[in-house]
Each structure stands twice: as structure tokens, then as C-alpha cells.
Write a protein that holds these residues in place. Structure first.
Motif, PDB file in Angstrom:
ATOM      1  N   VAL A 106      -7.211  -3.250 -15.681  1.00 39.74           N
ATOM      2  CA  VAL A 106      -7.044  -4.343 -14.731  1.00 39.74           C
ATOM      3  C   VAL A 106      -5.984  -4.014 -13.677  1.00 39.74           C
ATOM      4  N   GLY A 107      -4.902  -3.371 -14.108  1.00 36.70           N
ATOM      5  CA  GLY A 107      -3.831  -3.014 -13.183  1.00 36.70           C
ATOM      6  C   GLY A 107      -2.611  -3.894 -13.257  1.00 36.70           C
ATOM      7  N   THR A 108      -2.578  -4.822 -14.219  1.00 38.93           N
ATOM      8  CA  THR A 108      -1.451  -5.755 -14.319  1.00 38.93           C
ATOM      9  C   THR A 108      -0.519  -5.461 -15.497  1.00 38.93           C
ATOM     10  N   ARG A 109      -0.830  -4.451 -16.285  1.00 42.07           N
ATOM     11  CA  ARG A 109      -0.036  -4.213 -17.486  1.00 42.07           C
ATOM     12  C   ARG A 109       1.381  -3.730 -17.166  1.00 42.07           C
ATOM     13  N   TYR A 110       1.531  -2.999 -16.080  1.00 42.33           N
ATOM     14  CA  TYR A 110       2.818  -2.379 -15.771  1.00 42.33           C
ATOM     15  C   TYR A 110       3.450  -2.909 -14.489  1.00 42.33           C
ATOM     16  N   VAL A 111       2.933  -3.989 -13.957  1.00 43.32           N
ATOM     17  CA  VAL A 111       3.540  -4.579 -12.756  1.00 43.32           C
ATOM     18  C   VAL A 111       3.503  -6.092 -12.857  1.00 43.32           C
ATOM     19  N   ARG A 165       0.809  -1.224   0.000  1.00 44.57           N
ATOM     20  CA  ARG A 165       0.000   0.000   0.000  1.00 44.57           C
ATOM     21  C   ARG A 165       0.841   1.272   0.000  1.00 44.57           C
ATOM     22  N   ARG A 166       2.131   1.130   0.003  1.00 39.20           N
ATOM     23  CA  ARG A 166       3.006   2.296  -0.018  1.00 39.20           C
ATOM     24  C   ARG A 166       3.694   2.404  -1.384  1.00 39.20           C
ATOM     25  N   GLY A 167       4.157   3.581  -1.696  1.00 38.48           N
ATOM     26  CA  GLY A 167       4.841   3.803  -2.963  1.00 38.48           C
ATOM     27  C   GLY A 167       4.119   4.824  -3.812  1.00 38.48           C
ATOM     28  N   ARG A 168       4.889   5.461  -4.697  1.00 39.88           N
ATOM     29  CA  ARG A 168       4.325   6.386  -5.675  1.00 39.88           C
ATOM     30  C   ARG A 168       4.690   5.856  -7.057  1.00 39.88           C
ATOM     31  N   TRP A 169       3.707   5.806  -7.943  1.00 40.03           N
ATOM     32  CA  TRP A 169       3.887   5.129  -9.224  1.00 40.03           C
ATOM     33  C   TRP A 169       3.653   6.101 -10.371  1.00 40.03           C
ATOM     34  N   ASP A 170       4.573   6.111 -11.328  1.00 38.61           N
ATOM     35  CA  ASP A 170       4.465   6.969 -12.503  1.00 38.61           C
ATOM     36  C   ASP A 170       3.690   6.268 -13.612  1.00 38.61           C
ATOM     37  N   THR A 171       2.969   7.030 -14.391  1.00 39.47           N
ATOM     38  CA  THR A 171       2.253   6.504 -15.540  1.00 39.47           C
ATOM     39  C   THR A 171       3.242   5.837 -16.507  1.00 39.47           C
ATOM     40  N   GLY A 172       2.948   4.598 -16.872  1.00 41.79           N
ATOM     41  CA  GLY A 172       3.768   3.889 -17.849  1.00 41.79           C
ATOM     42  C   GLY A 172       5.027   3.263 -17.302  1.00 41.79           C
ATOM     43  N   GLN A 173       5.306   3.424 -16.008  1.00 42.94           N
ATOM     44  CA  GLN A 173       6.521   2.835 -15.426  1.00 42.94           C
ATOM     45  C   GLN A 173       6.266   1.377 -15.071  1.00 42.94           C
ATOM     46  N   TYR A 174       7.028   0.473 -15.691  1.00 47.69           N
ATOM     47  CA  TYR A 174       6.913  -0.961 -15.460  1.00 47.69           C
ATOM     48  C   TYR A 174       7.800  -1.360 -14.291  1.00 47.69           C
ATOM     49  N   VAL A 175       7.287  -2.207 -13.404  1.00 47.82           N
ATOM     50  CA  VAL A 175       8.073  -2.630 -12.246  1.00 47.82           C
ATOM     51  C   VAL A 175       7.791  -4.098 -11.933  1.00 47.82           C
ATOM     52  N   ILE A 176       8.829  -4.785 -11.502  1.00 50.18           N
ATOM     53  CA  ILE A 176       8.714  -6.144 -10.981  1.00 50.18           C
ATOM     54  C   ILE A 176       8.819  -6.042  -9.467  1.00 50.18           C
ATOM     55  N   VAL A 177       7.829  -6.564  -8.745  1.00 52.52           N
ATOM     56  CA  VAL A 177       7.827  -6.526  -7.284  1.00 52.52           C
ATOM     57  C   VAL A 177       7.860  -7.967  -6.770  1.00 52.52           C
ATOM     58  N   PHE A 178       8.909  -8.296  -6.017  1.00 56.54           N
ATOM     59  CA  PHE A 178       9.092  -9.636  -5.466  1.00 56.54           C
ATOM     60  C   PHE A 178       8.866  -9.551  -3.961  1.00 56.54           C
ATOM     61  N   MET A 179       7.762 -10.101  -3.487  1.00 57.50           N
ATOM     62  CA  MET A 179       7.472 -10.191  -2.064  1.00 57.50           C
ATOM     63  C   MET A 179       8.078 -11.491  -1.554  1.00 57.50           C
TER      64      MET A 179
END
Length: 225
Positions: free
Chosen positions: A172-177, A132-146
Motif C-alpha cells: 500500500v505504501g503507508t507502513r513506513y510513512v 515527489r522529491r526525496g530518496r527513501w531507504d528500505t525500512g526507514q520510517y518517517v513522519i512528514v508534516f505538510m
């Protein structure tokens, strides 16, 4: 057969990594296995960059970090003009992280290509707080490993919702993460290798690896997916 989106990672000619290490025991000292992982990962990144190493914070990291720091930065310049920037944090736990950590973390997330959290899931509390934390830029792709125990069971849609909110082309919210989790326990002794697996792969876009090939370098008992 699926690949990380290397073209998105390198579209700004930089690989930006944020690695977070939580302690195995809150208030654990320098010999805590989580603290040792923080130190060992920082030293491995320096060694991996080799002659491409440009700068470290603190400067003493060049000679090998041993104690005292809770945040280090490693920067490298590759021969083709691209750069590698790795920010590494040590915290007691996600829910006890100081405001200075959250300020630095949220400044970095907007341009981050790869974020990894290594530590206790806290029965999901640590995982959901970080998501729930973080600031995300439009079009910025990120891989998040929990990278904690059983994180597949604890992750909700917070990261997807946050990316959907800043990307009008993604309902959907999955295109860039890309979200990486574990379906089984993750041991602190394996967290350095897990952190390095994606870091090394993303730093070598000329020899792209699939997620399956990358995950082969992560402890099988984690059942990473």
C-alpha cells in the motif's frame, strides 16, 4: 489513541529532523514572517537541547541566529548515548528552491525521521513538488508534516508510491510513512509551535504521546490530522 512509531524513530539511536521554512512573500527580506520563523525555530531548538547541545552550524547559532543564513544544523547528544540532529532550511518557495537545497534535502531524506514543510501550499503546487522529491531507504520510517493551508486537499499518493517502491513488504505504501496534513488554513505565526510539537514529542521517547496529545500543541484552527 494512535502513536508515532517511537521504536522505529529511535532504532538507530538518533532523531533526525528536517524542517523547511518558506517565505510568506517571495523575495521577502529578513523581516518576512517565514524568515523570522526559520530563525526563531533554530534558536528554540538550541534552547531546548540546553546542556545536550554539541554543535551548531554556523557556530554563531550558539549565541542566537539573527540573519544571513539559509541553512542551519543543530546537533545534540542525550545522556543515554542517543543523538538529535536537526537540519533547518529557509527557501523562497518550494518551486523556487535552488539546486543546492534539493541536493541537501535528498541526501537527508533517506535517514530522516521527521520532515516538516512550513509555508504556502501554492494551491497544491508546492505540496506536490515536495512530495515527489526525496530518496527513501528500505525500512526507514518517517513522519512528514505538510504544514501549509488546506494541505489535506492537495496531497496525492506520491509519498506512498515512493515508499511502496522501496519496501517489498508494503503493497500500500503507508507502513513506513505517517503523513500529517491540515484541513484548514495554517498561519505563519503558528508554524514554529507546530514544528516544535512533534520535535519535542519525538525527542522524549520515555514519555510517549499519542498523535492526539501532540496535536493539542498545534493551533486548533488548522484542523491538523
Amino acid at each position: 489513541g494512535m502513536y508515532p512509531e517511537y521504536h522505529k524513530v529511535w532504532e538507530d539511536d538518533a532523531l533526525n529532523v528536517v524542517a523547511i521554512f518558506g517565505k510568506a512573500k517571495e523575495d521577502g527580506g529578513q523581516n518576512d514572517v517565514g524568515a523570522e520563523g526559520f530563525v526563531d525555530f533554530a534558536n528554540l531548538v538550541v534552547a531546548e537541547l540546553g546542556e545536550a547541545l554539541v554543535e551548531t552550524e554556523p557556530e554563531a547559532l550558539r549565541e542566537g541566529l539573527d540573519s544571513g543564513s539559509t541553512r542551519v544544523v543543530v546537533r545534540g547528544a542525550l545522556s543515554d548515548g542517543k543523538s538529535v540532529n536537526v537540519h533547518i532550511f529557509l527557501i523562497e518557495s518550494v518551486n523556487r528552491a535552488p539546486s543546492s537545497f534539493w541536493s541537501a534535502y535528498e541526501d537527508l531524506t533517506a535517514k530522516a525521521d521527521y520532515i516538516i514543510y512550513n509555508g504556502h501550499s501554492g494551491l497544491g503546487a508546492n505540496i506536490r513538488t515536495l512530495a515527489r522529491r526525496g530518496r527513501w531507504d528500505t525500512g526507514q520510517y518517517v513522519i512528514v508534516f505538510m504544514n501549509g493551508c488546506d494541505t489535506y486537499a492537495y496531497v496525492d499518493d506520491a509519498l506512498y508510491a515512493a515508499h511502496r517502491d522501496v519496501n517489498p513488504d508494503d503493497e500500500v505504501g503507508t507502513r513506513y510513512v505517517d503523513l500529517v496534513t491540515n484541513a484548514m488554513p495554517a498561519y505563519f505565526s503558528d508554524m514554529i509551535e507546530a514544528s516544535m510539537a512533534l520535535t519535542q514529542a519525538l525527542a522524549d521517547p520515555q514519555n510517549p504521546k499519542t498523535y492526539d496529545e501532540i496535536f493539542a500543541n498545534i493551533a486548533k484552527q488548522q484542523l491538523v490530522l
